[in-house]
Design a protein around this motif. Structure first.
Motif, PDB file in Angstrom:
ATOM      1  N   UNK A   1       0.824  -1.217   0.000  1.00 27.38           N
ATOM      2  CA  UNK A   1       0.000   0.000   0.000  1.00 27.38           C
ATOM      3  C   UNK A   1       0.859   1.269   0.000  1.00 27.38           C
ATOM      4  N   UNK A   2       2.018   1.198   0.687  1.00 27.82           N
ATOM      5  CA  UNK A   2       2.921   2.348   0.685  1.00 27.82           C
ATOM      6  C   UNK A   2       3.440   2.631  -0.725  1.00 27.82           C
ATOM      7  N   UNK A   3       3.629   1.569  -1.488  1.00 29.92           N
ATOM      8  CA  UNK A   3       4.176   1.707  -2.843  1.00 29.92           C
ATOM      9  C   UNK A   3       3.121   2.143  -3.852  1.00 29.92           C
ATOM     10  N   UNK A   4       1.842   1.876  -3.532  1.00 28.87           N
ATOM     11  CA  UNK A   4       0.751   2.157  -4.480  1.00 28.87           C
ATOM     12  C   UNK A   4      -0.142   3.230  -3.865  1.00 28.87           C
ATOM     13  N   UNK A   5       0.212   4.496  -4.075  1.00 30.99           N
ATOM     14  CA  UNK A   5      -0.565   5.547  -3.397  1.00 30.99           C
ATOM     15  C   UNK A   5      -0.964   6.716  -4.305  1.00 30.99           C
ATOM     16  N   UNK A   6      -0.777   6.537  -5.622  1.00 30.16           N
ATOM     17  CA  UNK A   6      -1.229   7.578  -6.564  1.00 30.16           C
ATOM     18  C   UNK A   6      -2.074   6.932  -7.665  1.00 30.16           C
ATOM     19  N   UNK A   7      -2.821   7.762  -8.386  1.00 38.28           N
ATOM     20  CA  UNK A   7      -3.620   7.242  -9.509  1.00 38.28           C
ATOM     21  C   UNK A   7      -2.722   6.574 -10.547  1.00 38.28           C
ATOM     22  N   UNK A   8      -1.559   7.174 -10.761  1.00 42.15           N
ATOM     23  CA  UNK A   8      -0.604   6.637 -11.740  1.00 42.15           C
ATOM     24  C   UNK A   8      -0.157   5.228 -11.341  1.00 42.15           C
ATOM     25  N   UNK A   9       0.126   5.046 -10.035  1.00 45.67           N
ATOM     26  CA  UNK A   9       0.530   3.720  -9.535  1.00 45.67           C
ATOM     27  C   UNK A   9      -0.589   2.701  -9.740  1.00 45.67           C
ATOM     28  N   UNK A  10      -1.807   3.099  -9.371  1.00 53.94           N
ATOM     29  CA  UNK A  10      -2.948   2.177  -9.454  1.00 53.94           C
ATOM     30  C   UNK A  10      -3.192   1.762 -10.903  1.00 53.94           C
ATOM     31  N   UNK A  11      -3.103   2.728 -11.808  1.00 51.26           N
ATOM     32  CA  UNK A  11      -3.326   2.424 -13.230  1.00 51.26           C
ATOM     33  C   UNK A  11      -2.299   1.413 -13.725  1.00 51.26           C
ATOM     34  N   UNK A  12      -1.033   1.625 -13.379  1.00 52.81           N
ATOM     35  CA  UNK A  12       0.019   0.707 -13.814  1.00 52.81           C
ATOM     36  C   UNK A  12      -0.169  -0.674 -13.188  1.00 52.81           C
ATOM     37  N   UNK A  13      -0.421  -0.700 -11.887  1.00 54.68           N
ATOM     38  CA  UNK A  13      -0.584  -1.969 -11.164  1.00 54.68           C
ATOM     39  C   UNK A  13      -1.765  -2.762 -11.731  1.00 54.68           C
ATOM     40  N   UNK A  14      -2.917  -2.101 -11.886  1.00 53.05           N
ATOM     41  CA  UNK A  14      -4.117  -2.808 -12.372  1.00 53.05           C
ATOM     42  C   UNK A  14      -3.911  -3.313 -13.798  1.00 53.05           C
ATOM     43  N   UNK A  15      -3.295  -2.497 -14.642  1.00 48.84           N
ATOM     44  CA  UNK A  15      -3.051  -2.913 -16.032  1.00 48.84           C
ATOM     45  C   UNK A  15      -2.106  -4.113 -16.079  1.00 48.84           C
ATOM     46  N   UNK A  16      -1.018  -4.038 -15.310  1.00 50.04           N
ATOM     47  CA  UNK A  16      -0.058  -5.158 -15.278  1.00 50.04           C
ATOM     48  C   UNK A  16      -0.726  -6.433 -14.775  1.00 50.04           C
ATOM     49  N   UNK A  17      -1.486  -6.324 -13.681  1.00 45.49           N
ATOM     50  CA  UNK A  17      -2.138  -7.503 -13.094  1.00 45.49           C
ATOM     51  C   UNK A  17      -3.086  -8.151 -14.105  1.00 45.49           C
ATOM     52  N   UNK A  18      -3.888  -7.336 -14.781  1.00 41.76           N
ATOM     53  CA  UNK A  18      -4.842  -7.866 -15.772  1.00 41.76           C
ATOM     54  C   UNK A  18      -4.099  -8.589 -16.896  1.00 41.76           C
ATOM     55  N   UNK A  19      -3.038  -7.973 -17.404  1.00 38.55           N
ATOM     56  CA  UNK A  19      -2.288  -8.585 -18.524  1.00 38.55           C
ATOM     57  C   UNK A  19      -1.582  -9.870 -18.096  1.00 38.55           C
ATOM     58  N   UNK A  20      -1.126  -9.910 -16.842  1.00 41.00           N
ATOM     59  CA  UNK A  20      -0.476 -11.133 -16.340  1.00 41.00           C
ATOM     60  C   UNK A  20      -1.486 -12.274 -16.197  1.00 41.00           C
ATOM     61  N   UNK A  21      -2.666 -11.975 -15.698  1.00 35.49           N
ATOM     62  CA  UNK A  21      -3.701 -13.019 -15.631  1.00 35.49           C
ATOM     63  C   UNK A  21      -4.042 -13.516 -17.039  1.00 35.49           C
TER      64      UNK A  21
END
Length: 348
Positions: free
Chosen positions: A68-88
């Protein structure tokens, strides 16, 4: 078994219904976040539980705090969610229901509403790029935050259910199972149910939750997360089992998560087998593929090798998961058609 799953399990089309967004962040994405936030002095070992490692539930929740400390901006969330979706998607998952608790961060200006909007933006971007996966979102209630916040979360979810063109489909109840009591959250959960949101509730994760589980099963939920201590052999009760069977409530089962989090002693003693032998709907899931260093192909292969499932039985398990999704009937039918199309090449 933090190794590559066999080709059959990789090619198997799969449904993932219990994936926490922040717990699904891969090592590769963590690396990108660490580069962005060197001032936090976070080490990679603080964000995942590797091969052969065990952690208490409390220690698992500490890992989430670091992420949560690493993911605290909209930019972080967008990157994290996009990466997670593509990995699945790369792991053969054709339908995914992500879940996450909307967070606000005063120091970065992130609001709960923007949090959800950003996750939905990532889903939409992946659609626009023709990533071969259908993704929906469950807005999560963190039980630690109490009744008032739970009700606010339901209102937010309802707003997005009506405005997101079917992307927001339900509510997840999660968070530290040793904190609070489900009875305080009943009004919020009932309100969610009344407005048409589906309910996936973490139930019976720890032994002390029997009374709460009994209460929440009366709602009843649409799916159960974990349900580790429902059956009598592990301290639950026949009454609880009967309620689950009577309402035919599917279970989201996460083998590696439970073994590494020490709520189950070993794979062979996982409660998957209890429910599978009863012919009850069970969906194999990852829970937190990043934190527990796994993926859905590995989880299917683990279930097959541990409980002696044939490839045909594994296929059936994956196909039945479609019925347990919170997707509209038309989408379920599209998924069944996709499975039928893919079957010859998976079994060739």
């Amino acid at each position: 078994m933090d190794s590559e799953a066999d080709a059959f399990y990789r090619e198997l089309p799969k449904v993932e219904l219990h994936a926490h967004l922040n717990g699904s962040v891969s090592v590769q994405t963590i690396e990108k976040l660490l580069v962005r936030k060197p001032h936090l002095n976070v080490e990679r070992s603080m964000t995942a539980i590797g091969k052969g490692q065990r952690r208490t539930l409390d220690e698992c929740f500490q890992v989430f705090k670091v992420i949560h400390q690493l993911v605290d901006t909209e930019e972080d969330i967008l990157m994290v969610a996009t990466d997670v979706i593509k990995e699945f998607a790369a792991d053969g998952v054709k339908y995914l229901e992500l879940r996450s608790t909307p967070r606000e961060e005063k120091n970065t200006g992130l609001t709960k509403k923007r949090y959800v909007e950003t996750v939905l933006k990532a889903i939409q971007q992946c659609r626009n790029e023709d990533v071969d996966i259908d993704v929906r979102f469950l807005v999560a209630i963190d039980r630690r935050n109490g009744a008032q916040v739970a009700m606010e979360t339901v209102k937010l979810a309802e707003e997005f259910m009506l405005s997101s063109d079917g992307l927001v489909v339900g509510i997840d109840l999660s968070g530290d199972p040793t904190v609070g009591h489900g009875k305080d959250l009943l009004p919020a959960l009932q309100s969610a149910k009344n407005c048409g949101l589906k309910l996936s509730l973490h139930l019976s994760e720890v032994l002390s939750q029997l009374e709460e589980t009994d209460l929440l099963l009366d709602l009843p939920p649409d799916r159960i997360g974990h349900g580790t201590f429902l059956h009598p052999e592990v301290g639950g009760s026949e009454d609880l089992v009967q309620k689950v069977l009577k309402n035919n409530i599917p279970l989201e089962l996460c083998l590696t998560s439970n073994v590494k989090g020490q709520t189950v002693p070993c794979y062979a003693k996982h409660h998957f087998n209890h429910w599978y032998q009863l012919g009850h709907p069970c969906v194999i899931c990852t829970d937190d593929k990043g934190v527990f260093a796994t993926d859905l192909s590995q989880e299917y292969q683990l279930a097959a090798s541990t409980f002696g499932l044939s490839r045909e039985a594994v296929w059936k398990l994956s196909h039945q998961a479609i019925d347990c999704t919170f997707a509209p009937d038309a989408v379920k039918q599209q998924l069944r058609n996709k499975w039928a199309e893919l079957k010859p090449q998976v079994f060739q």
